[in-house]
Design a protein around this motif. Structure first.
Motif, short mmCIF file in Angstrom:
data_model
loop_
_atom_site.label_atom_id
_atom_site.label_comp_id
_atom_site.label_asym_id
_atom_site.label_seq_id
_atom_site.Cartn_x
_atom_site.Cartn_y
_atom_site.Cartn_z
N ASN A 44 -9.83 5.56 -0.05
CA ASN A 44 -10.53 4.33 0.29
C ASN A 44 -9.76 3.18 -0.35
N SER A 45 -9.06 2.40 0.48
CA SER A 45 -8.25 1.31 -0.05
C SER A 45 -9.10 0.16 -0.57
N THR A 46 -10.31 0.02 -0.06
CA THR A 46 -11.19 -1.06 -0.54
C THR A 46 -11.63 -0.80 -1.99
N GLU A 47 -12.01 0.42 -2.28
CA GLU A 47 -12.44 0.78 -3.62
C GLU A 47 -11.27 1.28 -4.48
N ASP A 48 -10.11 1.44 -3.86
CA ASP A 48 -8.92 1.90 -4.56
C ASP A 48 -9.16 3.24 -5.26
#
Length: 209
Positions: free
Chosen positions: A8-12
């Motif tokens: 998940n790139s948003t939450e890294d």
């Protein structure tokens, strides 16, 4: 296929979807270097996908070259298409606006190694004065067939080849005819003896032939 984990790139962070993926997600989340590598791979995959989509919409018109070679007494029209995309293409040899199929050989589309392709078609025929020889190319880069006509005006080198070939053919015909005449005379027993006229002296001393 089973998806074990997802990044998940948003939450890294990596999110596990299975028990097996849970251990992998913990390792990824503890090591930010691996996460950076995963994001880099994801970006590269996106770029490759964009490139594939753009290539699927791209068309490049072929460069077509036609030339005429001579093999014995036959002419060979070579029609070549270079650097075209996409791969599907059709080459048709025409003689006086009629499609030639019996004496035509063609290669498959060959990859150049740089996304582009090439193909070659060969038409063998006995040339006639005043005829029109053409190569028709059908490709996605053009909405209509592309027609290329062979220019009948030949360079001096090609004209010399034709002249030498014609002279050789005539000499062969004359030699064959001479051998045939000799063979027939020999087997029929007929010989024409040469006649030689010599002067002779008569009784009164005058010459007579």
């Amino acid at each position: 296929m089973i998806e074990y984990l997802r990044y998940n790139s948003t939450e890294d962070k990596a999110i596990d979807n299975t028990d097996f993926g849970k251990k992998l997600a913990e390792d990824y989340n503890k090591n930010k270097i691996l996460l950076a590598q995963a994001e880099f791979v994801l970006n590269q995959c996106n770029k490759i996908g964009e490139l594939i989509v753009s290539l699927s919409r791209m068309t490049v018109q072929p460069e077509v070259i036609i030339r005429l070679d001579y093999v014995n007494q036959k002419a060979m029209l070579v029609c070549s298409a270079y650097d075209f995309y996409p791969k599907p293409i059709k080459l048709t040899s025409m003689r006086d606006d009629k499609e030639m199929a019996a004496d035509v050989t063609s290669t498959e589309e060959m990859a150049n190694g740089d996304w582009f392709h090439q193909i070659h078609s060969h038409l063998e025929y006995f040339p006639k004065p005043g005829e029109k020889i053409s190569c028709v190319v059908e490709h996605a880069s053009s909405h209509r067939p592309m027609i290329y006509h062979w220019d009948p005006s030949l360079p001096d080198s090609e004209r010399s080849k034709i002249i030498l070939g014609s002279v050789g053919l005539l000499m062969g015909v004359f030699v064959a005819a001479g051998v045939l005449i000799y063979y027939k005379r020999k087997h029929t027993g007929f010989y024409r003896l040469p006649v030689c006229l010599l002067p002779m002296e008569t009784m009164n001393g005058t010459e007579q032939q």
